[in-house]
Design a protein around this motif. Structure first.
Motif, short mmCIF file in Angstrom:
data_model
loop_
_atom_site.label_atom_id
_atom_site.label_comp_id
_atom_site.label_asym_id
_atom_site.label_seq_id
_atom_site.Cartn_x
_atom_site.Cartn_y
_atom_site.Cartn_z
N PRO A 374 0.82 -1.21 0.00
CA PRO A 374 0.00 0.00 0.00
C PRO A 374 0.86 1.27 0.00
O PRO A 374 2.08 1.22 0.16
CB PRO A 374 -0.78 -0.10 1.33
CG PRO A 374 -0.59 -1.50 1.81
CD PRO A 374 0.74 -1.94 1.27
N ILE A 375 0.21 2.39 -0.14
CA ILE A 375 0.82 3.68 0.18
C ILE A 375 0.46 3.95 1.64
O ILE A 375 -0.65 3.64 2.09
CB ILE A 375 0.33 4.81 -0.75
CG1 ILE A 375 1.15 6.07 -0.53
CG2 ILE A 375 -1.17 5.07 -0.61
CD1 ILE A 375 0.88 7.16 -1.57
N TYR A 376 1.42 4.51 2.40
CA TYR A 376 1.23 4.64 3.85
C TYR A 376 0.95 6.06 4.30
O TYR A 376 0.93 6.33 5.50
CB TYR A 376 2.45 4.07 4.57
CG TYR A 376 2.61 2.59 4.29
CD1 TYR A 376 1.79 1.65 4.91
CD2 TYR A 376 3.54 2.14 3.37
CE1 TYR A 376 1.90 0.30 4.63
CE2 TYR A 376 3.68 0.78 3.09
CZ TYR A 376 2.85 -0.13 3.72
OH TYR A 376 2.95 -1.47 3.44
N HIS A 377 0.71 6.94 3.35
CA HIS A 377 0.25 8.29 3.65
C HIS A 377 -0.98 8.57 2.81
O HIS A 377 -1.19 7.94 1.76
CB HIS A 377 1.35 9.32 3.35
CG HIS A 377 2.54 9.23 4.26
ND1 HIS A 377 2.50 9.68 5.55
CD2 HIS A 377 3.79 8.74 4.06
CE1 HIS A 377 3.68 9.48 6.12
NE2 HIS A 377 4.47 8.90 5.24
N ASP A 378 -1.79 9.52 3.24
CA ASP A 378 -3.01 9.83 2.50
C ASP A 378 -2.69 10.30 1.08
O ASP A 378 -1.79 11.12 0.86
CB ASP A 378 -3.81 10.92 3.22
CG ASP A 378 -4.60 10.37 4.40
OD1 ASP A 378 -5.21 9.30 4.25
OD2 ASP A 378 -4.62 11.03 5.46
N ALA A 379 -3.43 9.77 0.13
CA ALA A 379 -3.34 10.18 -1.27
C ALA A 379 -4.77 10.14 -1.81
O ALA A 379 -5.48 9.16 -1.62
CB ALA A 379 -2.44 9.25 -2.06
N TRP A 380 -5.17 11.20 -2.48
CA TRP A 380 -6.57 11.39 -2.82
C TRP A 380 -6.78 11.43 -4.33
O TRP A 380 -6.16 12.24 -5.02
CB TRP A 380 -7.09 12.71 -2.24
CG TRP A 380 -6.77 12.88 -0.80
CD1 TRP A 380 -5.62 13.38 -0.26
CD2 TRP A 380 -7.60 12.56 0.32
NE1 TRP A 380 -5.68 13.38 1.10
CE2 TRP A 380 -6.89 12.88 1.48
CE3 TRP A 380 -8.88 12.02 0.43
CZ2 TRP A 380 -7.41 12.69 2.75
CZ3 TRP A 380 -9.41 11.83 1.69
CH2 TRP A 380 -8.68 12.16 2.83
N PRO A 381 -7.66 10.57 -4.89
CA PRO A 381 -8.07 10.77 -6.27
C PRO A 381 -8.67 12.17 -6.42
O PRO A 381 -9.40 12.64 -5.54
CB PRO A 381 -9.12 9.68 -6.49
CG PRO A 381 -8.85 8.66 -5.43
CD PRO A 381 -8.34 9.44 -4.25
N ALA A 382 -8.37 12.83 -7.52
CA ALA A 382 -8.83 14.20 -7.70
C ALA A 382 -9.26 14.41 -9.15
O ALA A 382 -8.74 13.77 -10.07
CB ALA A 382 -7.72 15.19 -7.33
N ALA A 383 -10.22 15.30 -9.33
CA ALA A 383 -10.70 15.67 -10.66
C ALA A 383 -10.83 17.18 -10.73
O ALA A 383 -11.46 17.79 -9.85
CB ALA A 383 -12.05 15.01 -10.95
#
Length: 437
Positions: A374-383
């Motif tokens: 996984p990625i261990y920090h927040d990452a947000w899909p964005a549009a």
């Protein structure tokens, strides 16, 4: 006898009848929500992703310049005395300078503070602790070399260590320049005192203090993942066997002898057994990493060969242990930049947008993790610069997560899609694959 309904129930019934009548009387047509329509998207991952890959030391500036973006993480050791200069006095300038130099190259850092470094007689703890009445300066033979070893009988030392990580967390827990923190005791802070005078409570912390320390770290850090050496699995000098609940703490693991000749030949082999001791699903929440072993020059020279040094590739080990990073400071002397990039891209997360649709006001996106961790920090899909409300943090390999948000009127044909994170430094970008017609 007549049973009466409570007054509240009668009022509720009248209110419901009134609302029903109003609904029948209101025949105003309602607008129908626009249908979601698939949005085409083409994209590919063509570089090492932030917070993953082969790691070089921060002071290896020549190789860092030569490798460029094919390295995304840098590593540095510090002594506690590099920062703590007096009782309650902390000067973080050396740490900040290292972090700034890495960030200027578009990289994050992995940090580790050590109390014992074989062959180093420089006192690793601040002077006011070393000279405290309850601390006795001592120099011991560790790995055949004269070495400063702190006196863990000292309550002054133990109090300082807890305070140090409190101060560190207060200053850096939200700092995007730090990806991961490694912690530990003994030689290199790797949770052992190999070929040294191991005496719990004197040359190595007592199990009681270790337990206090581990629980303290669990409380101190909210965002920064911290990790222990797999050597902490030892029942001889760590508390985990005696206090199994400690394994419920959220911490990662690092293996400083990765891919030696007999590594993982069976589940009883030392490294493999140590990984398994902490649970095969620990990578779900915390990073797995380490360093290529220095058992021999041969291992270092061939660890990234296509079939590895001993018949197994690094890629197969990375998949088995869900590796996010691996320190390989000497690899530019043995392998091409292209091979280092290829190996680095076999670690960590790799996102794919599997569906994307819009109704002109709202956007839906589904993301799959095709990586090994996984990625261990927040990452947000964005549009169009709007985050869609669902973080990809912790998205497991092979799993998908759908995010959606109403972002206002937009044109499907020009919809800009990305993955955003507050844990990046300038110049970094989280990429994704997509093949949506």
């Amino acid at each position: 006898m007549t049973t009466r309904r409570p007054l509240l129930h009668r009022f509720t019934a009248f209110a419901l009848l009134a609302l029903a009548g109003a609904a029948l009387a209101d025949d105003t047509p309602r607008p129908r929500a626009a249908a979601y329509i698939p949005v085409p998207l083409q994209a590919s991952i063509d570089r090492v992703q932030p917070m993953t890959g082969i790691v070089l030391w921060n002071d290896n500036t020549s190789d860092l310049a030569a490798i460029g973006d094919d390295v995304q993480l840098e590593f540095a050791y510090f002594k506690y005395s590099d920062v703590a200069t007096g009782p309650g006095v902390y000067d973080w300038s050396l740490v900040d300078a290292r972090l700034a130099s890495a960030a200027a190259r578009g990289h994050q850092m992995i940090l580790r503070f050590h109390d014992t470094y074989p062959g180093d007689t420089v006192v690793s703890i601040p002077a006011h602790v070393a000279s405290a009445p309850d601390h006795v300066l001592s120099y011991r033979q560790v790995e055949g070399q004269q070495t400063f070893v702190p006196d863990w009988r000292s309550a002054t030392l133990r109090t300082f260590i807890l305070e140090f990580y409190t101060r560190f967390a207060q200053r850096y827990d939200l700092d995007p320049r730090i990806a991961f923190l490694q912690v530990g005791f003994g030689s290199y802070a790797e949770y052992h005192l190999w070929d040294g005078p191991l005496t719990l409570g004197r040359t190595f912390p007592s199990k009681t203090f270790q337990q206090q320390f581990l629980m303290h770290l669990g409380d101190a850090f909210d965002q920064t993942p911290w990790s222990l050496s797999i050597d902490a699995a030892s029942a001889t000098y760590s508390p985990f066997s005696a206090v199994p609940a400690l394994r419920q703490l959220r911490f990662g693991l690092f293996d400083d002898s990765f891919m030696h000749e007999t590594h993982s030949e069976d589940n009883q082999e030392y490294n493999r057994a140590s990984w398994l001791f902490f649970g095969s699903t620990r990578y779900h929440d915390s990073p797995a990493g380490g360093e290529f072993n220095y058992y021999s020059d041969y291992d270092q020279a061939h660890v990234l060969d296509p079939d590895g040094p001993w018949g197994r590739s690094f890629e197969s080990f990375a998949a088995q242990y869900h590796i996010s990073y691996m320190i390989g400071n000497d690899q530019p002397g043995y392998q091409s930049r292209a091979r280092i990039r290829e190996a680095a891209m076999a670690t960590g997360y790799a996102f794919r947008v599997t569906t994307l649709s819009s109704n002109g006001e709202c956007v839906r996106m589904t993301v799959r993790n095709e990586g090994v961790a996984p990625i261990y920090h927040d990452a947000w899909p964005a549009a169009d610069g709007h985050r869609l409300g669902t973080s990809l943090k912790g998205l497991l390999p092979g799993a998908e997560r759908t995010a959606a948000a109403c972002i206002g009127p937009h044109a499907r044909a020009t919809l800009e899609v990305g993955i955003e994170s507050d844990r990046l430094v300038p110049g970094q970008r989280i990429q994704f694959n997509a093949s949506l017609p």
